[in-house]
Design a protein around this motif. Structure first.
Motif, PDB file in Angstrom:
ATOM      1  N   LEU A   1      10.634   2.189  -3.673  1.00  0.00           N
ATOM      2  CA  LEU A   1      10.510   3.524  -3.096  1.00  0.00           C
ATOM      3  C   LEU A   1       9.187   3.563  -2.346  1.00  0.00           C
ATOM      4  O   LEU A   1       8.128   3.380  -2.931  1.00  0.00           O
ATOM      5  CB  LEU A   1      10.539   4.590  -4.193  1.00  0.00           C
TER       6      LEU A   1
ATOM      7  N   TYR B   1       6.357   5.333   0.354  1.00  0.00           N
ATOM      8  CA  TYR B   1       5.846   6.594   0.899  1.00  0.00           C
ATOM      9  C   TYR B   1       5.863   6.521   2.421  1.00  0.00           C
ATOM     10  O   TYR B   1       5.490   5.497   3.001  1.00  0.00           O
ATOM     11  CB  TYR B   1       4.420   6.842   0.418  1.00  0.00           C
TER      12      TYR B   1
ATOM     13  N   ALA C   1       0.820  -1.219   0.000  1.00  0.00           N
ATOM     14  CA  ALA C   1       0.000   0.000   0.000  1.00  0.00           C
ATOM     15  C   ALA C   1       0.853   1.268   0.000  1.00  0.00           C
ATOM     16  O   ALA C   1       0.323   2.368  -0.140  1.00  0.00           O
ATOM     17  CB  ALA C   1      -0.930   0.004   1.214  1.00  0.00           C
ATOM     18  N   HIS C   2       2.167   1.136   0.190  1.00  0.00           N
ATOM     19  CA  HIS C   2       3.009   2.332   0.269  1.00  0.00           C
ATOM     20  C   HIS C   2       4.071   2.416  -0.821  1.00  0.00           C
ATOM     21  O   HIS C   2       4.981   3.252  -0.742  1.00  0.00           O
ATOM     22  CB  HIS C   2       3.649   2.428   1.661  1.00  0.00           C
ATOM     23  N   ILE C   3       3.960   1.557  -1.837  1.00  0.00           N
ATOM     24  CA  ILE C   3       4.947   1.617  -2.919  1.00  0.00           C
ATOM     25  C   ILE C   3       4.643   2.812  -3.823  1.00  0.00           C
ATOM     26  O   ILE C   3       3.571   2.915  -4.393  1.00  0.00           O
ATOM     27  CB  ILE C   3       4.950   0.317  -3.756  1.00  0.00           C
ATOM     28  N   VAL C   4       5.609   3.707  -3.915  1.00  0.00           N
ATOM     29  CA  VAL C   4       5.493   4.846  -4.824  1.00  0.00           C
ATOM     30  C   VAL C   4       6.019   4.449  -6.200  1.00  0.00           C
ATOM     31  O   VAL C   4       5.442   4.752  -7.224  1.00  0.00           O
ATOM     32  CB  VAL C   4       6.290   6.055  -4.274  1.00  0.00           C
ATOM     33  N   ARG C   5       7.137   3.738  -6.168  1.00  0.00           N
ATOM     34  CA  ARG C   5       7.741   3.243  -7.409  1.00  0.00           C
ATOM     35  C   ARG C   5       8.433   1.914  -7.101  1.00  0.00           C
ATOM     36  O   ARG C   5       9.289   1.871  -6.244  1.00  0.00           O
ATOM     37  CB  ARG C   5       8.766   4.244  -7.942  1.00  0.00           C
TER      38      ARG C   5
END
Ligand code: SF4
Lengths: 468, 187
Positions: free
Chosen positions: A24, A26, A12-16
């Protein structure tokens, strides 16, 4: 196949997405303290950057602050300058700051949950290894270095490597006077100081379901002492009951939405873990450490190990630890006399910890020659303990009753052991010099530390209380 | 940060497992807010003098415990550019990478050999282009390091600047999504 709590939080927190599981991520929130932030703020200033989202940060000075005479600055001018720098940075960069004299003051890992800053489902970092604590709420929380603190301030992101997953299944019911701290010490003694390195540890099972948030926080807090950066407990009704109504938690419709979201975070029943450890806590004894690493511990009725009987690889380590600790091989742990007692730290300074220590102290007095102190984890905890009459019990028994802070967990203020002094401590690290140069630390639970204060030596609290 | 390509020089052997960051940098010096000039405090309570060796050969779980980056700054200040061990505390290793210090993980047996070699006073060469450690006349030993980390070290890249330069749009897209899915984090 279903997902684990850890994988759900991560995904749920993968930006890239990156290579080799290095994504990466968040970062939703950051706790900031005086030791790991000045360099980060300076780097920001030099690069002419601000914080991407200053409102997601919360700053407090806890490590170097005095626990007496709170109205003044630290008497140590270097510490005073460090605290002043945090204050100035918070002001200049627009970060919320809990002043030393305010109601919101305390150890980062105590006030985060207390203020409702820590929430399930978020990523939370701090330049502090015991950030593992916040995983007790089902948050992906981990300690980072000062450079990374600066990266989060500027970008709200960090590159991290996905860990393997370990489930620690705690079955059975904890016996009286045995607590989460004893579980942690027993587990670390079993798997080793780096036994969980590379894993995110999720605690689960009936003993977790029955455990209050304070106990869950203690367990997650100590996870770093097994080498893991992440300890987790799935959020449940105990979690929600703790959080509801705290200053930072969602309100009204938001609360209902959030709880629905949080309930979906638990590991699915068919989720697979890379490793599973099971510990039956029903017959667990209180544990204490005898060495200079948190994995060098044993049940309180045992003996100091004899290196001659140890495996070859362990021998040198034990010899070195006993030499530093000033202990004889084979002596009973009960025979170890102590000089000081420290009840405090982000591991065990919450109201629940203080209540149990106070029960032991009630109607008893600290052994002559022992200097004992109680340092609540936050101003709010301190106020509550005073309202409940716990402070009076401690004072009447001869304990010093202090203001909140890290205090003798890390000995950055003037609360520290003299060389050779021996301390029964509820903190998390018995490293050489951790509580003061040359000081000797025995880690244990608040109940055990209170029993040590009363008897003057390492003791089984159950014997003192006429049980077990 | 200063790029890491190759270092040559003596190696200091500290053959003990679980050396924590309190031993590397005692807490009472943590009130100092500078990152330079900390070399004098490295292993202060052990009274170890690394003698300016650029390579430190250590035991398992080196740098466990506290996240204090001061431990890395102190080693750097004492001249260390590379630490070789059977394993590291994770935050310590990550701090190394952000300061141009190379953490090399090798199996226990190989590290034992390197301890003996360091104690014998051999000159070490650590080369990040070829990913090798050479001690004295012995054949070079290869090590592995994830490519992004290797590139960052070789080029001296700063993580903050890289993220800001490259990921701005992805961050904004993420934030827009999260406002929808978890609005309570945005009030
Ligand atoms: S109480 Fe101890 S372990 Fe916790 S944050 Fe403070 S110094 Fe660190």
């Amino acid at each position: 196949m279903g997902g684990t709590l850890y994988d759900k939080l991560w995904d749920a927190h993968i930006v890239r997405p990156g290579e080799n599981g290095e994504d990466l991520l968040y970062i939703d929130r950051q706790l900031v303290h005086e030791v790991s932030s000045p360099q980060a703020f300076r780097a920001l200033g030099e690069a002419g950057r601000g914080l991407r989202r200053p409102e997601t940060h919360l700053a407090v000075a806890d490590h170097a602050v005095p626990t007496r005479g709170r109205d003044g600055a630290p008497t140590d001018p270097v510490a005073a300058a460090q605290v002043a720098e945090l204050e100035a940075n918070a002001r200049d960069f627009g970060v919320r700051y809990h002043a030393l004299t305010g109601e919101g003051h305390g150890i980062v890992h105590v006030i985060g949950p207390e203020q409702g800053f820590t929430l399930p489902g978020i990523t939370l970092v701090c330049g502090d290894s015991h950030t593992t604590t916040h995983g007790a709420f089902g948050a992906l929380a981990f300690g980072i270095g000062a450079s990374e603190c600066g990266t989060v301030m500027a970008s709200q992101c960090l590159v991290q490597k996905r860990a393997k997953t370990m489930r620690v299944e705690l079955v059975g019911t904890l016996p009286g006077w045995v607590s989460a701290k004893d579980v942690a010490l027993a587990l670390i003694a079993r798997i080793g100081a780096d036994g969980a390195r590379g894993f995110a540890v999720e605690y689960a099972g009936p003993a977790i379901a029955a455990m209050d948030m304070a106990g869950r926080m203690t367990l997650c807090n100590m996870t770093i002492e097994a080498g893991s950066r992440i300890g987790l407990v799935a959020p449940d009704d105990v979690t929600f009951a703790y959080l509801e109504g705290r200053p930072g938690t969602p309100k009204g419709v938001d609360w209902d939405k959030a709880v629905r979201h949080w309930k979906g975070l638990a590991s699915d029943s068919d989720a697979e873990f890379d490793r599973i450890e099971t510990l039956d806590v029903s017959a667990l004894d209180p544990h204490v450490t005898w060495g200079t690493s948190p994995d060098q511990g044993a049940p309180v009725g045992e003996h100091v190990p004899d290196p001659a009987l140890a495996a070859t690889g362990e021998r040198d380590r034990i010899v070195r630890a006993l030499a530093y600790m000033g202990l004889e091989p084979g002596m009973k742990l009960f025979e170890i006399a102590i000089d000081r007692v420290f009840i405090g730290s982000c591991t065990n300074s919450r109201i629940e910890d203080l209540r149990i220590a106070a029960r032991v102290a009630t109607g008893r007095t600290v052994s002559p020659g022992v200097r004992a102190m109680v340092v609540p984890g936050s101003a709010a905890t301190r106020a509550q303990a005073e309202a409940e009459g716990l402070a009076d019990i401690f004072r009447a028994a001869g304990f010093e009753w202090r203001d909140a802070g890290c205090s003798m967990c890390v000995a950055m203020n003037d609360d520290r052991l003299a060389p050779g002094e021996r301390c029964a401590s509820t903190s998390n690290r018995n490293f050489e010099g951790r509580q003061g140069q040359g000081g000797r630390t025995h880690l244990m639970s608040p109940a055990s530390a209170a029993a040590a204060a009363i008897t003057g030596h390492i003791a089984d609290v159950r014997t003192l209380m006429g049980q077990g | 940060m200063e790029p890491f390509t190759r270092v040559t020089g003596p190696a200091f052997s500290l053959d003990e497992d679980n050396i924590d960051t309190d031993v590397i940098y005692p807490a009472r010096f943590l009130t100092i807010t500078a990152r330079e000039g900390l070399g004098a405090y490295a292993f202060a309570d052990r009274k170890l003098d690394l003698g300016g060796a650029p390579v430190l050969v250590a035991g398992a779980n080196f740098g466990c415990g506290s996240s204090r980056e001061q431990a890395v700054w102190a080693l750097l200040g004492a001249g260390v550019r590379c630490v070789i061990a059977p394993g590291f505390g994770e935050i310590f290793a990550s701090n190394c990478l952000r300061n141009g210090v190379l953490p090399v993980v090798l199996d226990r047996e190989t590290v034992e050999g390197l301890h003996r070699s360091a104690q014998a006073g051999n000159v070490f060469t650590v080369d990040l282009h070829g990913c090798t450690v050479q001690a004295g006349e012995a054949a070079p030993v290869g090590f592995a390091i994830p490519e992004p980390q290797r590139q960052a070290l070789l080029n001296g890249w700063d993580e903050t600047a890289s993220i800001l330069a490259r990921d701005g749009e992805a961050i904004e897209a993420f934030e827009a999504r999260q406002r929808q899915t978890q609005p309570w984090l945005w009030r």
